[in-house]
Design an enzyme around this catalytic site. Structure first.
Site: not given
Ligand code: SF4
Ligand code: SF4
Length: 386
Positions: A137, A244, A251
């Site tokens: 990340d 969020c 999905c």
């Protein structure tokens, strides 16, 4: 060395894959390293300023496009997926805050990076001269694009990497490697005609399929943004206080999510829809200790309490007023100005008196402006009600 590695590429790849599974990664993809063909989309996104205040993205853009600028002699990009789905549900309650699922458990950087380094140790057992760099990340690497270049998944219209096997609730780790391996062919796009994520996004941040304008995205607004949240977006944030998940919740591929076996990713006490009111009075020390080993620490105390007071304003509940009255006298001007806005969202006489009192004492011009706006908006809505 490349001749030698080419001879071993097939067997090494399958042994690395096996070891990755043993280390808890549910899937591994391998892509041939090189300058990314997809970088023009990234360049256009940067050029339009959609990265907001995440200026590190612009600064590191050359390395993001071309990993050979990070690791000289790079041959392969190994991309790994670690499931964090805990199976819990977010309850709907205006006086409780929603936190993004990935942040319910312990800080994923620590565990995922540890596992990547174990995998790198294993690779060095296969080839002692192998060189590799591990990222989770925070590195200048386009993990999702590499994930799509390999077999890990495709980038959906919500800009998340999606796996056909398990959906999108996973962390991505990357190892840049100077060994030749067997390469995967890449994944097809399985979004089809679906537009669920675009329709559900509360702020319209998915400005076109596959393009998220971070400046509108609640994840950016509640985590990355250090300053004030633009006034016109505050009411759209609802009770989301850290990130969020809406575009992932809807999905259809997340129907295939399974519960993670990693106990460190299971929710820590109080992290799934916590009560908002007690969070308003967190001091810096309280915040740092409560979220010591949590990704939530990234928002920092003032940013997090800013989010909490916005959520309380969006509750429109009189029970929120006493906490907001405290917050409008917080030591942080950032918190005070959002508390003023939040009090303006709750039309009680207690809230109005508190705003007027704060106006008399306040010296910060930005906070004064917020208080004046909240009082003026309160007056005009009173007139409208009359
Ligand atoms: Fe929209 Fe939320 Fe997805 Fe951001 S995370 S694009 S705000 S639905
Ligand atoms: Fe693709 Fe639909 Fe998932 Fe959006 S919600 S990423 S369009 S499959």
């Amino acid at each position: 060395m490349n001749e030698i590695t080419r001879l071993h590429a097939g067997s090494w790849t399958s042994r690395i894959r096996e070891e990755a599974r043993r280390l808890g990664f549910f899937k591994m993809g391998v892509a041939r390293a090189g300058a990314l063909p997809e970088s023009s989309r990234f360049d256009a996104w940067l050029a339009q300023g959609m990265h907001g205040e995440m200026d590190y993205m612009r600064r590191q853009s050359a390395r993001r496009r071309d990993p050979s600028l990070i690791l000289d002699g790079i041959r392969s990009v190994v991309v790994l997926a670690m499931n964090y789905h805990s199976g819990e549900r977010q309850a709907e309650d205006a006086l409780k805050g929603k936190i993004s699922r990935y942040a319910w458990g312990s800080d994923y950087h620590t565990l995922t990076k540890r596992r990547l380094e174990c995998l790198m140790d294993f690779i060095r057992q296969l080839e002692p001269q192998a060189r590799g760099v591990c990222y989770v990340d925070t590195g200048p690497v386009m993990e999702k694009v590499w994930g799509a270049q390999s077999s890990l998944g495709w980038i959906g219209k919500n800009a998340n990497l999606i796996s056909r096997d398990q959906g999108s609730w996973f962390f991505i780790g990357v190892i840049l490697l100077d060994l030749e391996l067997d390469y995967d062919s890449g994944s097809k796009d399985y979004c089809g005609t679906c537009t669920n994520c675009i329709s559900v996004c509360p702020t319209g941040a998915i400005v076109a399929p596959y393009v998220v304008d971070a400046r509108l995205c609640i994840s950016y607004l509640t985590i990355e943004l250090r300053g004030p949240i633009p006034r016109d977006l505050r009411s759209l944030i609802g009770n989301r206080i850290y990130g969020c998940d809406d575009c992932q919740e809807v999905c259809p591929w997340n129907r295939f999510a399974i519960t993670t076996e990693e106990a460190e990713f299971w929710p820590q006490a109080g992290n799934v829809v916590p009560e908002l009111v007690p969070l308003v009075t967190l001091s810096v020390e309280d915040f740092n200790s409560r979220f010591e080993n949590s990704p939530i620490r990234r928002a920092q105390r003032d940013g997090f309490v800013r989010n909490v007071v916005v959520a309380l304003g969006n509750s429109h509940k009189s029970e929120a007023v006493p906490a907001l009255v405290q917050a409008v006298h917080d030591r942080s001007p950032l918190v005070r100005r959002h508390a003023a806005w939040a009090l303006g969202q709750i039309p009680t006489s207690h809230a109005r008196t508190a705003l007027a009192e704060a106006r008399r004492m306040e010296r910060d011009p930005d906070v004064i402006e917020e208080i004046d706006t909240a009082l003026a908006e309160g007056r005009s809505s009173e007139r409208a009600t009359d």
